[in-house]
Design a protein around this motif. Structure first.
Motif, PDB file in Angstrom:
ATOM      1  N   ARG A  13     -48.235  51.208 -69.271  1.00  0.00           N
ATOM      2  CA  ARG A  13     -46.803  50.929 -69.435  1.00  0.00           C
ATOM      3  C   ARG A  13     -45.997  51.858 -68.534  1.00  0.00           C
ATOM      4  NH1 ARG A  13     -45.299  47.856 -73.895  1.00  0.00           N
ATOM      5  NH2 ARG A  13     -47.066  47.190 -75.136  1.00  0.00           N
ATOM      6  N   ARG A  14     -44.852  51.342 -68.079  1.00  0.00           N
ATOM      7  CA  ARG A  14     -43.930  52.158 -67.309  1.00  0.00           C
ATOM      8  C   ARG A  14     -43.312  53.208 -68.224  1.00  0.00           C
ATOM      9  NH1 ARG A  14     -40.356  47.396 -64.751  1.00  0.00           N
ATOM     10  NH2 ARG A  14     -39.457  47.640 -66.801  1.00  0.00           N
ATOM     11  N   GLU A  15     -42.561  54.089 -67.626  1.00  0.00           N
ATOM     12  CA  GLU A  15     -41.884  55.142 -68.379  1.00  0.00           C
ATOM     13  C   GLU A  15     -40.954  54.576 -69.445  1.00  0.00           C
ATOM     14  OE1 GLU A  15     -38.926  58.437 -66.895  1.00  0.00           O
ATOM     15  OE2 GLU A  15     -40.914  58.709 -65.999  1.00  0.00           O
ATOM     16  N   ASP A  16     -40.367  53.377 -69.180  1.00  0.00           N
ATOM     17  CA  ASP A  16     -39.452  52.764 -70.146  1.00  0.00           C
ATOM     18  C   ASP A  16     -40.173  51.977 -71.236  1.00  0.00           C
ATOM     19  OD1 ASP A  16     -40.277  50.446 -68.876  1.00  0.00           O
ATOM     20  OD2 ASP A  16     -38.303  49.889 -68.130  1.00  0.00           O
ATOM     21  N   GLY A  17     -41.505  51.978 -71.214  1.00  0.00           N
ATOM     22  CA  GLY A  17     -42.292  51.321 -72.248  1.00  0.00           C
ATOM     23  C   GLY A  17     -42.736  49.910 -71.915  1.00  0.00           C
ATOM     24  N   GLU A  18     -42.261  49.350 -70.803  1.00  0.00           N
ATOM     25  CA  GLU A  18     -42.629  47.985 -70.410  1.00  0.00           C
ATOM     26  C   GLU A  18     -44.063  47.967 -69.884  1.00  0.00           C
ATOM     27  OE1 GLU A  18     -42.139  44.059 -70.093  1.00  0.00           O
ATOM     28  OE2 GLU A  18     -40.348  45.253 -70.460  1.00  0.00           O
ATOM     29  N   ARG A  19     -44.876  47.064 -70.447  1.00  0.00           N
ATOM     30  CA  ARG A  19     -46.252  46.930 -69.968  1.00  0.00           C
ATOM     31  C   ARG A  19     -46.237  46.304 -68.584  1.00  0.00           C
ATOM     32  NH1 ARG A  19     -50.327  43.680 -73.494  1.00  0.00           N
ATOM     33  NH2 ARG A  19     -48.982  41.984 -72.855  1.00  0.00           N
ATOM     34  N   VAL A  20     -46.987  46.892 -67.653  1.00  0.00           N
ATOM     35  CA  VAL A  20     -47.076  46.354 -66.298  1.00  0.00           C
ATOM     36  C   VAL A  20     -48.489  45.918 -65.940  1.00  0.00           C
ATOM     37  CG1 VAL A  20     -45.035  47.526 -65.405  1.00  0.00           C
ATOM     38  CG2 VAL A  20     -47.251  48.671 -65.303  1.00  0.00           C
ATOM     39  N   GLY A  21     -49.445  46.163 -66.815  1.00  0.00           N
ATOM     40  CA  GLY A  21     -50.810  45.732 -66.540  1.00  0.00           C
ATOM     41  C   GLY A  21     -51.828  46.594 -67.251  1.00  0.00           C
ATOM     42  N   TRP A  22     -53.033  46.574 -66.696  1.00  0.00           N
ATOM     43  CA  TRP A  22     -54.151  47.285 -67.302  1.00  0.00           C
ATOM     44  C   TRP A  22     -54.964  47.975 -66.227  1.00  0.00           C
ATOM     45  CZ3 TRP A  22     -52.892  42.219 -68.205  1.00  0.00           C
ATOM     46  CH2 TRP A  22     -52.469  41.892 -69.503  1.00  0.00           C
ATOM     47  N   LEU A  23     -55.743  48.956 -66.650  1.00  0.00           N
ATOM     48  CA  LEU A  23     -56.758  49.579 -65.818  1.00  0.00           C
ATOM     49  C   LEU A  23     -58.097  49.260 -66.471  1.00  0.00           C
ATOM     50  CD1 LEU A  23     -54.915  52.927 -65.210  1.00  0.00           C
ATOM     51  CD2 LEU A  23     -55.412  51.194 -63.481  1.00  0.00           C
ATOM     52  N   ARG A  24     -58.955  48.575 -65.705  1.00  0.00           N
ATOM     53  CA  ARG A  24     -60.269  48.197 -66.223  1.00  0.00           C
ATOM     54  C   ARG A  24     -61.309  49.166 -65.680  1.00  0.00           C
ATOM     55  NH1 ARG A  24     -64.107  45.438 -63.796  1.00  0.00           N
ATOM     56  NH2 ARG A  24     -62.720  44.375 -62.344  1.00  0.00           N
ATOM     57  N   ILE A  33     -55.075  45.821 -62.870  1.00  0.00           N
ATOM     58  CA  ILE A  33     -54.941  44.388 -63.118  1.00  0.00           C
ATOM     59  C   ILE A  33     -53.513  44.107 -63.565  1.00  0.00           C
ATOM     60  CG2 ILE A  33     -55.757  42.439 -64.516  1.00  0.00           C
ATOM     61  CD1 ILE A  33     -58.422  43.993 -64.802  1.00  0.00           C
ATOM     62  N   ASP A  34     -52.846  43.138 -62.897  1.00  0.00           N
ATOM     63  CA  ASP A  34     -51.459  42.839 -63.257  1.00  0.00           C
ATOM     64  C   ASP A  34     -51.388  41.941 -64.491  1.00  0.00           C
ATOM     65  OD1 ASP A  34     -51.818  40.168 -62.427  1.00  0.00           O
ATOM     66  OD2 ASP A  34     -50.564  40.373 -60.647  1.00  0.00           O
ATOM     67  N   LEU A  35     -50.184  41.601 -64.912  1.00  0.00           N
ATOM     68  CA  LEU A  35     -49.979  40.838 -66.150  1.00  0.00           C
ATOM     69  C   LEU A  35     -50.509  39.405 -66.087  1.00  0.00           C
ATOM     70  CD1 LEU A  35     -46.420  42.060 -67.170  1.00  0.00           C
ATOM     71  CD2 LEU A  35     -48.624  42.748 -68.132  1.00  0.00           C
ATOM     72  N   LEU A  36     -50.781  38.916 -64.868  1.00  0.00           N
ATOM     73  CA  LEU A  36     -51.363  37.579 -64.721  1.00  0.00           C
ATOM     74  C   LEU A  36     -52.888  37.630 -64.657  1.00  0.00           C
ATOM     75  CD1 LEU A  36     -48.853  36.021 -62.166  1.00  0.00           C
ATOM     76  CD2 LEU A  36     -48.979  35.636 -64.646  1.00  0.00           C
ATOM     77  N   GLY A  37     -53.444  38.841 -64.786  1.00  0.00           N
ATOM     78  CA  GLY A  37     -54.889  38.997 -64.778  1.00  0.00           C
ATOM     79  C   GLY A  37     -55.479  39.132 -63.391  1.00  0.00           C
ATOM     80  N   ARG A  38     -54.635  39.363 -62.383  1.00  0.00           N
ATOM     81  CA  ARG A  38     -55.113  39.509 -61.007  1.00  0.00           C
ATOM     82  C   ARG A  38     -55.475  40.956 -60.722  1.00  0.00           C
ATOM     83  NH1 ARG A  38     -49.997  36.810 -58.078  1.00  0.00           N
ATOM     84  NH2 ARG A  38     -49.058  38.453 -59.344  1.00  0.00           N
ATOM     85  N   GLU A  39     -56.617  41.159 -60.083  1.00  0.00           N
ATOM     86  CA  GLU A  39     -57.017  42.497 -59.670  1.00  0.00           C
ATOM     87  C   GLU A  39     -56.205  42.876 -58.443  1.00  0.00           C
ATOM     88  OE1 GLU A  39     -61.250  42.608 -59.145  1.00  0.00           O
ATOM     89  OE2 GLU A  39     -61.625  42.213 -61.271  1.00  0.00           O
ATOM     90  N   LEU A  40     -55.539  44.016 -58.485  1.00  0.00           N
ATOM     91  CA  LEU A  40     -54.704  44.455 -57.378  1.00  0.00           C
ATOM     92  C   LEU A  40     -55.496  45.167 -56.298  1.00  0.00           C
ATOM     93  CD1 LEU A  40     -51.548  45.719 -59.305  1.00  0.00           C
ATOM     94  CD2 LEU A  40     -52.039  43.434 -58.396  1.00  0.00           C
ATOM     95  N   SER A  41     -56.687  45.630 -56.639  1.00  0.00           N
ATOM     96  CA  SER A  41     -57.564  46.290 -55.672  1.00  0.00           C
ATOM     97  C   SER A  41     -58.951  46.391 -56.294  1.00  0.00           C
ATOM     98  CB  SER A  41     -57.049  47.687 -55.310  1.00  0.00           C
ATOM     99  OG  SER A  41     -57.336  48.617 -56.352  1.00  0.00           O
ATOM    100  N   GLY A  42     -59.851  46.946 -55.538  1.00  0.00           N
ATOM    101  CA  GLY A  42     -61.160  47.284 -56.077  1.00  0.00           C
ATOM    102  C   GLY A  42     -61.045  48.570 -56.873  1.00  0.00           C
ATOM    103  N   PRO A  43     -62.171  49.112 -57.294  1.00  0.00           N
ATOM    104  CA  PRO A  43     -62.141  50.353 -58.075  1.00  0.00           C
ATOM    105  C   PRO A  43     -61.458  51.489 -57.304  1.00  0.00           C
ATOM    106  CG  PRO A  43     -64.310  49.348 -58.159  1.00  0.00           C
ATOM    107  CD  PRO A  43     -63.529  48.598 -57.128  1.00  0.00           C
ATOM    108  N   SER A  55     -45.989  50.054 -58.755  1.00  0.00           N
ATOM    109  CA  SER A  55     -45.432  49.523 -57.517  1.00  0.00           C
ATOM    110  C   SER A  55     -45.314  47.999 -57.579  1.00  0.00           C
ATOM    111  CB  SER A  55     -46.318  49.941 -56.339  1.00  0.00           C
ATOM    112  OG  SER A  55     -45.839  49.391 -55.149  1.00  0.00           O
ATOM    113  N   ALA A  56     -46.315  47.346 -58.150  1.00  0.00           N
ATOM    114  CA  ALA A  56     -46.290  45.878 -58.290  1.00  0.00           C
ATOM    115  C   ALA A  56     -45.193  45.464 -59.261  1.00  0.00           C
ATOM    116  CB  ALA A  56     -47.649  45.366 -58.767  1.00  0.00           C
ATOM    117  N   GLY A  57     -44.960  46.282 -60.287  1.00  0.00           N
ATOM    118  CA  GLY A  57     -43.919  45.997 -61.278  1.00  0.00           C
ATOM    119  C   GLY A  57     -44.156  44.695 -62.009  1.00  0.00           C
TER     120      GLY A  57
END
Length: 117
Positions: A13-24, A33-43, A55-57
């Motif tokens: 979550r961002r500093e304001d509490g909004e979820r922006v994704g996950w770290l797998r 991983i963003d909110l649509l389930g897309r991997e933003l990069s490799g490990p 940054s993706a927000g």
């Protein structure tokens, strides 16, 4: 998929509490991983993964998308709801209040028949 997310993915979550994704977790690193389930990069390392998510927000959720219909045509849509259960999109009617609302419920993560415009 939902069970895997709840057990393995670490919500970010961002500093304001909004979820922006996950770290797998992936080996010694983490995949952002963003909110649509897309991997933003490799490990990557934890901090870099967090920076990528922030940054993706979430602004991409307001973008227009194209949905490929069963007959092969593409329809312009907007995302109206995102969860780890589903992605809901609605035909983009350019704000016309008298247009019929056409809604499609899609699986999570982002399916191949939904792409950014």
């Amino acid at each position: 998929m939902r069970e895997q997310i709840e057990q393995e993915w670490i919500e970010h979550r961002r500093e304001d509490g909004e979820r922006v994704g996950w770290l797998r977790p992936d080996g010694d690193g983490f995949v952002p991983i963003d909110l649509l389930g897309r991997e933003l990069s490799g490990p990557t390392d934890w901090l870099t993964g967090e920076e990528m998510l922030e940054s993706a927000g979430i602004g991409y959720l307001a973008d227009r998308y194209q949905l490929r219909l069963d007959d092969g045509r593409w329809m312009r849509v907007r995302i109206t709801e995102v969860s780890t259960d589903r992605i809901v999109v609605m035909k983009d009617d350019f704000g016309a209040i008298d247009a019929p609302q056409i809604v499609y419920t899609l699986p999570f993560p982002l399916p191949e028949n939904l792409r950014p415009e």
